[in-house]
Scaffold this motif. Structure first.
Motif, PDB file in Angstrom:
ATOM      1  N   MET A  86     -21.273 -18.909 -23.504  1.00  0.00           N
ATOM      2  CA  MET A  86     -20.536 -18.688 -22.346  1.00  0.00           C
ATOM      3  C   MET A  86     -19.052 -18.362 -22.553  1.00  0.00           C
ATOM      4  O   MET A  86     -18.575 -17.448 -21.785  1.00  0.00           O
ATOM      5  N   THR A  87     -18.452 -19.145 -23.438  1.00  0.00           N
ATOM      6  CA  THR A  87     -17.176 -18.742 -23.784  1.00  0.00           C
ATOM      7  C   THR A  87     -16.744 -17.245 -24.088  1.00  0.00           C
ATOM      8  O   THR A  87     -15.874 -16.689 -23.738  1.00  0.00           O
ATOM      9  N   LYS A  88     -17.629 -16.848 -25.148  1.00  0.00           N
ATOM     10  CA  LYS A  88     -17.652 -15.601 -25.533  1.00  0.00           C
ATOM     11  C   LYS A  88     -17.753 -14.426 -24.458  1.00  0.00           C
ATOM     12  O   LYS A  88     -16.985 -13.652 -24.400  1.00  0.00           O
ATOM     13  N   LYS A  89     -18.819 -14.714 -23.654  1.00  0.00           N
ATOM     14  CA  LYS A  89     -18.821 -13.761 -22.715  1.00  0.00           C
ATOM     15  C   LYS A  89     -17.971 -13.628 -21.537  1.00  0.00           C
ATOM     16  O   LYS A  89     -17.378 -12.589 -21.330  1.00  0.00           O
ATOM     17  N   ILE A  90     -17.058 -14.720 -21.106  1.00  0.00           N
ATOM     18  CA  ILE A  90     -15.976 -14.826 -20.452  1.00  0.00           C
ATOM     19  C   ILE A  90     -14.783 -14.117 -21.213  1.00  0.00           C
ATOM     20  O   ILE A  90     -14.169 -13.225 -20.573  1.00  0.00           O
ATOM     21  N   ALA A  91     -14.615 -14.392 -22.360  1.00  0.00           N
ATOM     22  CA  ALA A  91     -13.714 -13.799 -23.227  1.00  0.00           C
ATOM     23  C   ALA A  91     -13.820 -12.373 -23.199  1.00  0.00           C
ATOM     24  O   ALA A  91     -12.839 -11.454 -23.410  1.00  0.00           O
ATOM     25  N   ASP A  92     -14.853 -11.845 -23.456  1.00  0.00           N
ATOM     26  CA  ASP A  92     -15.208 -10.354 -23.694  1.00  0.00           C
ATOM     27  C   ASP A  92     -15.061  -9.703 -22.283  1.00  0.00           C
ATOM     28  O   ASP A  92     -14.461  -8.747 -22.347  1.00  0.00           O
ATOM     29  N   THR A  93     -14.929 -10.538 -21.239  1.00  0.00           N
ATOM     30  CA  THR A  93     -14.961  -9.689 -19.771  1.00  0.00           C
ATOM     31  C   THR A  93     -13.350  -9.521 -19.766  1.00  0.00           C
ATOM     32  O   THR A  93     -13.116  -8.590 -18.828  1.00  0.00           O
ATOM     33  N   GLY A  94     -12.613 -10.293 -19.902  1.00  0.00           N
ATOM     34  CA  GLY A  94     -11.100 -10.252 -19.710  1.00  0.00           C
ATOM     35  C   GLY A  94     -10.305 -10.190 -21.214  1.00  0.00           C
ATOM     36  O   GLY A  94      -9.297 -10.966 -21.325  1.00  0.00           O
ATOM     37  N   LYS A  95     -10.828  -9.316 -22.181  1.00  0.00           N
ATOM     38  CA  LYS A  95     -10.107  -9.364 -23.399  1.00  0.00           C
ATOM     39  C   LYS A  95      -8.607  -8.825 -23.391  1.00  0.00           C
ATOM     40  O   LYS A  95      -8.114  -8.940 -24.215  1.00  0.00           O
ATOM     41  N   GLU A  96      -8.366  -7.935 -22.326  1.00  0.00           N
ATOM     42  CA  GLU A  96      -6.992  -7.455 -22.380  1.00  0.00           C
ATOM     43  C   GLU A  96      -5.988  -8.425 -22.138  1.00  0.00           C
ATOM     44  O   GLU A  96      -5.033  -8.406 -22.775  1.00  0.00           O
ATOM     45  N   THR A  97      -6.351  -9.489 -21.663  1.00  0.00           N
ATOM     46  CA  THR A  97      -5.131 -10.848 -21.506  1.00  0.00           C
ATOM     47  C   THR A  97      -4.985 -11.544 -22.883  1.00  0.00           C
ATOM     48  O   THR A  97      -3.855 -11.355 -23.293  1.00  0.00           O
ATOM     49  N   PRO A  98      -6.240 -11.845 -23.441  1.00  0.00           N
ATOM     50  CA  PRO A  98      -5.585 -12.378 -24.859  1.00  0.00           C
ATOM     51  C   PRO A  98      -5.133 -11.426 -25.711  1.00  0.00           C
ATOM     52  O   PRO A  98      -4.420 -11.794 -26.522  1.00  0.00           O
ATOM     53  N   ASP A  99      -5.440 -10.197 -26.022  1.00  0.00           N
ATOM     54  CA  ASP A  99      -4.748  -9.154 -26.581  1.00  0.00           C
ATOM     55  C   ASP A  99      -3.325  -8.886 -26.164  1.00  0.00           C
ATOM     56  O   ASP A  99      -2.455  -8.785 -27.064  1.00  0.00           O
ATOM     57  N   GLY A 100      -3.036  -8.821 -24.995  1.00  0.00           N
ATOM     58  CA  GLY A 100      -1.777  -8.758 -24.591  1.00  0.00           C
ATOM     59  C   GLY A 100      -0.845 -10.000 -25.080  1.00  0.00           C
ATOM     60  O   GLY A 100       0.256  -9.892 -25.295  1.00  0.00           O
ATOM     61  N   LEU A 101      -1.455 -11.100 -24.961  1.00  0.00           N
ATOM     62  CA  LEU A 101      -0.764 -12.674 -25.292  1.00  0.00           C
ATOM     63  C   LEU A 101      -0.405 -12.452 -26.790  1.00  0.00           C
ATOM     64  O   LEU A 101       0.586 -12.634 -26.923  1.00  0.00           O
ATOM     65  N   ARG A 102      -1.323 -11.805 -27.756  1.00  0.00           N
ATOM     66  CA  ARG A 102      -1.087 -11.974 -28.997  1.00  0.00           C
ATOM     67  C   ARG A 102       0.027 -10.726 -29.263  1.00  0.00           C
ATOM     68  O   ARG A 102       0.983 -11.185 -30.196  1.00  0.00           O
ATOM     69  N   ARG A 103      -0.044  -9.745 -28.649  1.00  0.00           N
ATOM     70  CA  ARG A 103       1.019  -8.596 -28.825  1.00  0.00           C
ATOM     71  C   ARG A 103       2.676  -9.312 -28.488  1.00  0.00           C
ATOM     72  O   ARG A 103       3.485  -8.972 -28.824  1.00  0.00           O
ATOM     73  N   ALA A 104       2.578 -10.374 -27.442  1.00  0.00           N
ATOM     74  CA  ALA A 104       3.897 -10.764 -27.096  1.00  0.00           C
ATOM     75  C   ALA A 104       4.133 -12.187 -27.861  1.00  0.00           C
ATOM     76  O   ALA A 104       5.089 -12.554 -27.898  1.00  0.00           O
ATOM     77  N   GLY A 105       3.317 -12.743 -28.997  1.00  0.00           N
ATOM     78  CA  GLY A 105       3.960 -13.495 -29.716  1.00  0.00           C
ATOM     79  C   GLY A 105       2.829 -14.778 -29.279  1.00  0.00           C
ATOM     80  O   GLY A 105       3.260 -16.114 -30.029  1.00  0.00           O
TER      81      GLY A 105
END
Length: 93
Positions: free
Chosen positions: A1-20
């Motif tokens: 379930m965690t993977k499914k949730i992460a995949d639907t909102g992928k832009e947020t963790p990707d954006g956070l990584r870019r910000a450090g």
């Protein structure tokens, strides 16, 4: 379930990584339930701050090492860098 949730909102963790900011999905990707049960913490729930970090309105400096100390208006990192700061928030878990 965690993977499914992460995949639907992928832009947020990707954006956070870019910000450090280094998001995690918990031990073995199991999500917050396992982090809560095994550590009693170590998770972050977004209540609006993520977008502020992504937009650069809140600056993040990932420092996996130690802090060396602080000056009058700065934080001294163990790697020799100095960060000017009005406020320092230590999120130690």
């Amino acid at each position: 379930m965690t993977k499914k949730i992460a995949d639907t909102g992928k832009e947020t963790p990707d954006g956070l990584r870019r910000a450090g900011f280094e998001p995690t999905f918990g031990i073995d990707g199991a999500g917050i339930a396992r982090a809560y049960l095994t550590h009693g913490g170590g998770y972050y729930l977004d209540v609006g701050c993520s977008q502020l970090i992504i937009d650069g309105k809140i600056k993040v400096n990932h420092n996996p090492g130690e802090t060396k100390g602080s000056g009058k208006c700065e934080l001294l990192l163990a790697n020799g860098k100095s960060l000017p700061a009005d406020v320092v928030v230590l999120a130690t878990g």
